[in-house]
Scaffold this motif. Structure first.
Motif, short mmCIF file in Angstrom:
data_model
loop_
_atom_site.label_atom_id
_atom_site.label_comp_id
_atom_site.label_asym_id
_atom_site.label_seq_id
_atom_site.Cartn_x
_atom_site.Cartn_y
_atom_site.Cartn_z
N LYS A 32 0.83 -1.21 0.00
CA LYS A 32 0.00 0.00 0.00
C LYS A 32 0.87 1.26 0.00
O LYS A 32 0.59 2.22 -0.74
CB LYS A 32 -0.92 -0.03 1.22
CG LYS A 32 -1.96 1.05 1.24
CD LYS A 32 -2.94 0.83 2.40
CE LYS A 32 -4.05 1.83 2.35
NZ LYS A 32 -5.06 1.62 3.39
N ILE A 33 1.92 1.24 0.81
CA ILE A 33 2.84 2.38 0.87
C ILE A 33 3.52 2.59 -0.49
O ILE A 33 3.60 3.71 -0.99
CB ILE A 33 3.90 2.18 1.98
CG1 ILE A 33 3.22 2.27 3.35
CG2 ILE A 33 5.03 3.20 1.87
CD1 ILE A 33 4.06 1.74 4.50
N ILE A 40 0.17 5.33 -7.60
CA ILE A 40 -0.79 4.37 -8.14
C ILE A 40 -2.09 4.48 -7.35
O ILE A 40 -3.18 4.38 -7.90
CB ILE A 40 -0.22 2.94 -8.09
CG1 ILE A 40 1.01 2.85 -9.01
CG2 ILE A 40 -1.27 1.92 -8.48
CD1 ILE A 40 1.82 1.59 -8.86
N SER A 41 -1.95 4.71 -6.05
CA SER A 41 -3.09 4.91 -5.15
C SER A 41 -2.97 6.30 -4.54
O SER A 41 -1.86 6.78 -4.32
CB SER A 41 -3.09 3.88 -4.03
OG SER A 41 -3.20 2.57 -4.52
N PRO A 42 -4.10 6.94 -4.23
CA PRO A 42 -4.03 8.26 -3.60
C PRO A 42 -3.55 8.16 -2.16
O PRO A 42 -3.83 7.17 -1.48
CB PRO A 42 -5.47 8.77 -3.67
CG PRO A 42 -6.31 7.54 -3.74
CD PRO A 42 -5.48 6.51 -4.45
N GLY A 43 -2.82 9.16 -1.71
CA GLY A 43 -2.37 9.19 -0.33
C GLY A 43 -1.54 10.42 -0.07
O GLY A 43 -0.69 10.78 -0.89
N THR A 44 -1.79 11.05 1.05
CA THR A 44 -1.01 12.23 1.42
C THR A 44 0.29 11.79 2.09
O THR A 44 0.43 10.64 2.52
CB THR A 44 -1.80 13.12 2.40
OG1 THR A 44 -1.97 12.39 3.64
CG2 THR A 44 -3.15 13.53 1.84
N HIS A 45 1.20 12.73 2.20
CA HIS A 45 2.46 12.46 2.88
C HIS A 45 2.20 11.98 4.32
O HIS A 45 2.84 11.04 4.80
CB HIS A 45 3.33 13.72 2.89
CG HIS A 45 4.61 13.56 3.64
ND1 HIS A 45 5.66 12.81 3.16
CD2 HIS A 45 5.00 14.02 4.86
CE1 HIS A 45 6.64 12.83 4.05
NE2 HIS A 45 6.27 13.57 5.08
N GLU A 46 1.24 12.62 4.98
CA GLU A 46 0.91 12.25 6.36
C GLU A 46 0.35 10.83 6.44
O GLU A 46 0.68 10.08 7.37
CB GLU A 46 -0.10 13.25 6.96
CG GLU A 46 0.46 14.63 7.20
CD GLU A 46 0.58 15.48 5.92
OE1 GLU A 46 -0.04 15.16 4.89
OE2 GLU A 46 1.34 16.48 5.97
N GLU A 47 -0.50 10.46 5.49
CA GLU A 47 -1.05 9.10 5.48
C GLU A 47 0.05 8.06 5.27
O GLU A 47 0.07 7.02 5.94
CB GLU A 47 -2.11 8.96 4.37
CG GLU A 47 -3.38 9.71 4.66
CD GLU A 47 -4.34 9.74 3.47
OE1 GLU A 47 -5.55 9.66 3.72
OE2 GLU A 47 -3.88 9.83 2.32
N ILE A 48 0.97 8.37 4.38
CA ILE A 48 2.08 7.46 4.11
C ILE A 48 2.94 7.30 5.37
O ILE A 48 3.32 6.18 5.74
CB ILE A 48 2.92 7.95 2.91
CG1 ILE A 48 2.10 7.84 1.62
CG2 ILE A 48 4.23 7.17 2.80
CD1 ILE A 48 2.73 8.52 0.42
N GLU A 49 3.24 8.41 6.04
CA GLU A 49 4.05 8.35 7.26
C GLU A 49 3.35 7.54 8.35
O GLU A 49 4.00 6.78 9.08
CB GLU A 49 4.38 9.76 7.76
CG GLU A 49 5.36 10.50 6.88
CD GLU A 49 6.66 9.76 6.66
OE1 GLU A 49 7.28 9.31 7.64
OE2 GLU A 49 7.07 9.62 5.49
#
Length: 74
Positions: A32-33, A40-49
């Protein structure tokens, strides 16, 4: 992940359901990360962290289980 425990990981994935769930969840988060980082998938920097911290926590749990089994000689 943990090449020095390759044989023990293989064994625990078939004999320890808790370990197997943690291992699968770790791999799921890893993918997912990667998908988020590769856009490929949506995600903010904060969500990734946040996901990376969760993944690290799982890795710590997996390592603890591996060390415990290693010390027990399983």
């Amino acid at each position: 992940m943990f090449p020095e425990f390759r044989d023990l990981i293989t064994k625990l994935k078939t004999t320890d359901h808790h370990f197997m769930r943690l291992f699968d969840k770790h791999n799921e988060l890893d993918q997912k990360i990667k998908n988020m980082e590769d856009h490929i998938s949506p995600g903010t920097h904060e969500e990734i962290e946040t996901l990376k911290k969760e993944k690290l926590h799982l890795k710590d749990q997996l390592y603890s289980i591996l060390k415990k089994h290693e010390q027990e000689g399983s």
